[in-house]
Write an enzyme that holds these catalytic residues in place. Structure first.
Site, mmCIF file in Angstrom:
data_model
loop_
_atom_site.group_PDB
_atom_site.id
_atom_site.type_symbol
_atom_site.label_atom_id
_atom_site.label_comp_id
_atom_site.label_asym_id
_atom_site.label_seq_id
_atom_site.Cartn_x
_atom_site.Cartn_y
_atom_site.Cartn_z
ATOM 1 N N MET A 182 -4.962 -7.715 -0.527
ATOM 2 C CA MET A 182 -5.536 -7.061 0.653
ATOM 3 C C MET A 182 -4.454 -6.877 1.707
ATOM 4 O O MET A 182 -3.484 -7.633 1.754
ATOM 5 C CB MET A 182 -6.688 -7.887 1.244
ATOM 6 C CG MET A 182 -6.270 -9.229 1.817
ATOM 7 S SD MET A 182 -7.644 -10.123 2.580
ATOM 8 C CE MET A 182 -7.779 -9.238 4.117
ATOM 9 N N ASP A 239 -4.185 -4.200 5.592
ATOM 10 C CA ASP A 239 -4.672 -3.912 6.945
ATOM 11 C C ASP A 239 -6.192 -4.030 7.124
ATOM 12 O O ASP A 239 -6.955 -3.519 6.295
ATOM 13 C CB ASP A 239 -4.353 -2.459 7.344
ATOM 14 C CG ASP A 239 -2.997 -1.989 6.919
ATOM 15 O OD1 ASP A 239 -2.176 -2.803 6.478
ATOM 16 O OD2 ASP A 239 -2.753 -0.776 7.017
ATOM 17 N N GLN A 289 -7.953 -2.773 3.717
ATOM 18 C CA GLN A 289 -7.223 -2.225 2.580
ATOM 19 C C GLN A 289 -7.235 -3.236 1.434
ATOM 20 O O GLN A 289 -6.878 -4.409 1.633
ATOM 21 C CB GLN A 289 -5.769 -1.935 2.981
ATOM 22 C CG GLN A 289 -5.623 -0.843 4.019
ATOM 23 C CD GLN A 289 -5.706 0.530 3.381
ATOM 24 O OE1 GLN A 289 -4.757 1.012 2.784
ATOM 25 N NE2 GLN A 289 -6.860 1.176 3.501
ATOM 26 N N TRP A 348 0.329 -4.583 -3.858
ATOM 27 C CA TRP A 348 -0.097 -3.378 -3.150
ATOM 28 C C TRP A 348 -0.237 -2.216 -4.131
ATOM 29 O O TRP A 348 0.580 -2.058 -5.042
ATOM 30 C CB TRP A 348 0.933 -3.020 -2.057
ATOM 31 C CG TRP A 348 0.479 -1.869 -1.222
ATOM 32 C CD1 TRP A 348 -0.302 -1.925 -0.107
ATOM 33 C CD2 TRP A 348 0.756 -0.481 -1.436
ATOM 34 N NE1 TRP A 348 -0.534 -0.664 0.378
ATOM 35 C CE2 TRP A 348 0.115 0.246 -0.420
ATOM 36 C CE3 TRP A 348 1.495 0.216 -2.394
ATOM 37 C CZ2 TRP A 348 0.176 1.635 -0.314
ATOM 38 C CZ3 TRP A 348 1.548 1.606 -2.301
ATOM 39 C CH2 TRP A 348 0.896 2.298 -1.262
ATOM 40 N N ARG A 370 -0.282 9.201 9.432
ATOM 41 C CA ARG A 370 -1.428 8.422 8.952
ATOM 42 C C ARG A 370 -2.039 7.491 10.005
ATOM 43 O O ARG A 370 -1.524 7.339 11.089
ATOM 44 C CB ARG A 370 -1.024 7.591 7.734
ATOM 45 C CG ARG A 370 0.130 6.636 7.936
ATOM 46 C CD ARG A 370 0.449 5.935 6.604
ATOM 47 N NE ARG A 370 1.626 5.090 6.670
ATOM 48 C CZ ARG A 370 2.859 5.493 6.423
ATOM 49 N NH1 ARG A 370 3.096 6.750 6.107
ATOM 50 N NH2 ARG A 370 3.880 4.651 6.499
ATOM 51 N N ASP A 371 -3.146 6.878 9.591
ATOM 52 C CA ASP A 371 -3.851 5.815 10.319
ATOM 53 C C ASP A 371 -4.512 6.306 11.605
ATOM 54 O O ASP A 371 -4.177 5.851 12.724
ATOM 55 C CB ASP A 371 -2.890 4.642 10.626
ATOM 56 C CG ASP A 371 -2.106 4.204 9.393
ATOM 57 O OD1 ASP A 371 -2.631 4.385 8.273
ATOM 58 O OD2 ASP A 371 -0.975 3.699 9.534
#
Ligand code: DQQ
Length: 490
Positions: A42, A44, A60, A68, A177-178
């Site tokens: 896991m 963010d 995530q 990842w 992103r994000d």
């Protein structure tokens, strides 16, 4: 909810246990009161939100391995931000869709009464169309939207087409992103993390009336490269990840993650021109902490979670079957001079068992065996004029140390060294939370250091506290209750 209550039904628990492998529930490095994915990787926190009487936290997760990759949105619910119940995965990549290679980080808002996610999808493209320029150069990022189809927020309907399909015209981004949206009187605004080679990282500002059609305005804030020649623009300050923009105590704060750190900046936001003027900055945490995300709790508090990273080699955590943890919920405020202030949310205190108090005299040492690696320590910082040093020992060898040295104006923890936070301290206390391999330390309500120590073992670990100076201090300690019986469900 009782501290040791089972929060997954028994068959699901047995299944999780089987999937997790035989050792994960007995792995003493695995925290017991920090939120964790049931197993595997896991990172963010994503889209914390309060909806119909529950806190929802997304994050995530790679459901297939403890490394990842293949990013999905995990989902958990809570009534107190401390005890969590795992929910089914909320977002998974759609084959052939704009998130076919992963559902990256994002946010949740309620728009017209409908919980809505804004997140980044990644898709394979030829190198010239890639927006991630970190040497791999094969992924295009677009900003995507999904709406809740039920009140438990278990099912989400994705809008097929991206709500923002390309970065601003003429900008050769290093990443894009994000998304972090918020509402103002005249509509929705949204910051997206980005950057340019040779120019620096930035948060790009967009505006929309309906969350679906966005107009690019200008950078909300931007930085400079740090001079490092790095393939990954996040290392050189040429890309900002996970911008988080909010108001608290009448001041504005922008958080962003870059150069392996989380920066806070506070200042003034001109709501007519939609520009943020930074006045003060610092690091949100000096340790293994990244990509945090905050939200406004229903009682108005600004609460933040961050990803506690692994510091051991990938091969080790891949073998362990789990990687990453969520920080404790942290309440943020901004001081009069614009300093970010932080303290674990009061809800964490419900985990405390019977208090143990001891008076420590200057020159004396307290040493004790830890039967469990679940502890909170609290001691005053304001009244001693020397230094307090907290150590963890295995076979008498020091494996972790934090020193708050008032006389020397320094805080030291392993390789981390920083000046004592400037006065006045919003909380003149040192608080240390030990949980398996995770140690979260809060100094004066201003600075935080998150450490990872993998060699600690219950019954083999010794805690040692020593003091110099002229006055005795009273130290309070609590054993903290686990939030699940077997480390599988947080
Ligand atoms: N993690 C996500 C990205 C974000 C990064 C991918 C930060 O969206 O930029 O897992 O840790």
């Amino acid at each position: 909810m009782g501290a040791a209550a089972s929060i997954l039904p028994t068959p699901a628990r047995a299944l999780a246990s089987a999937l997790a492998g035989p050792d994960i529930a007995r792995d003493s490095a695995r925290p017991e009161y920090h939120f964790l994915a049931p197993h595997n990787w896991m990172n963010d926190p994503n889209g914390p939100i309060w909806w119909r009487g529950k806190y929802h936290l997304f994050y995530q997760v790679n459901p297939h391995a403890a490394v990842w990759g293949d990013m999905h949105w995990g989902h958990a619910t809570s009534i107190d931000m401390v005890h969590w119940r795992h929910e089914p995965v909320a977002l998974a990549p759609t084959p052939g869709g704009p998130d076919s290679e992963g559902c990256f980080s994002g946010s949740a808002v309620v728009a017209e009464g409908v919980p809505t996610l804004l997140y980044t999808g990644v898709q394979n493209v030829p190198p010239e169309q890639a927006t991630i320029r970190d040497g791999s150069d094969k992924l295009r990022e677009t900003q995507l939207l999904a709406t809740a189809e039920d009140d438990s927020l278990r099912t989400w309907k994705k809008q097929v087409a991206p709500v923002i399909a390309t970065p601003p015209a003429g900008m050769a981004v290093t990443g894009f992103r994000d998304p972090c949206p918020w509402r103002e009187a005249d509509g929705w605004y949204m910051a997206v993390g980005a950057g340019e080679r040779g120019v620096g990282g930035c948060a790009l500002l967009y505006r929309s009336a309906d969350l679906r059609h966005w107009e690019y305005l200008h950078p909300l804030a931007s930085g400079k490269p740090n001079g490092l020649k790095a393939v990954n623009p996040c290392d050189s300050g040429e890309m900002w990840e996970c911008p988080d923009f909010f108001e608290v105590n009448g001041q504005h704060c922008l958080l962003y993650s870059s150069e392996g750190k989380v920066f806070w900046t506070t200042g003034e936001y001109d709501a007519r021109e939609h520009r943020f003027f930074e006045k003060r900055r610092g690091l949100l945490d000096h340790g293994a902490f990244y990509a945090p995300k905050s939200f406004r709790a229903p009682d108005g508090r600004r609460i933040l979670w961050g990803w506690i990273q692994e510091t051991r080699p990938e091969g080790e955590f891949a073998k362990a079957g789990w990687a990453g943890a969520m920080s404790l919920p942290r309440m943020l405020t901004i001081g009069k001079q614009g300093q970010l202030q932080m303290n674990p949310a009061a809800e964490v205190e419900q985990l405390r068992g019977a208090v143990e108090r001891a008076t420590l005299k200057p020159g004396a040492v307290i040493r004790q065996k830890l039967v469990e690696l679940r502890r909170e320590l609290l001691m005053p910082m304001g009244i001693f004029h020397g230094a307090v040093t907290v150590r963890l020992l295995i076979n008498r060898d020091k494996v972790w140390e934090l020193a708050v040295d008032v006389a020397g104006n320094a805080v030291r923890c392993g390789k981390v060294s920083l000046p004592l936070p400037s006065l006045p301290w919003p909380r003149p206390i040192l608080r240390i939370f030990l949980d398996g391999s995770v140690i979260e330390s809060f100094i004066g309500g201003r600075e935080a250091i998150t450490s990872r120590v993998y060699v600690l073992k219950p019954r083999e670990t010794e805690l040692e506290i020593s003091l110099t100076g002229k006055r005795s201090i009273e130290i309070s300690q609590w054993p903290l209750a686990p939030i699940s019986p077997d480390r599988l469900t947080t």
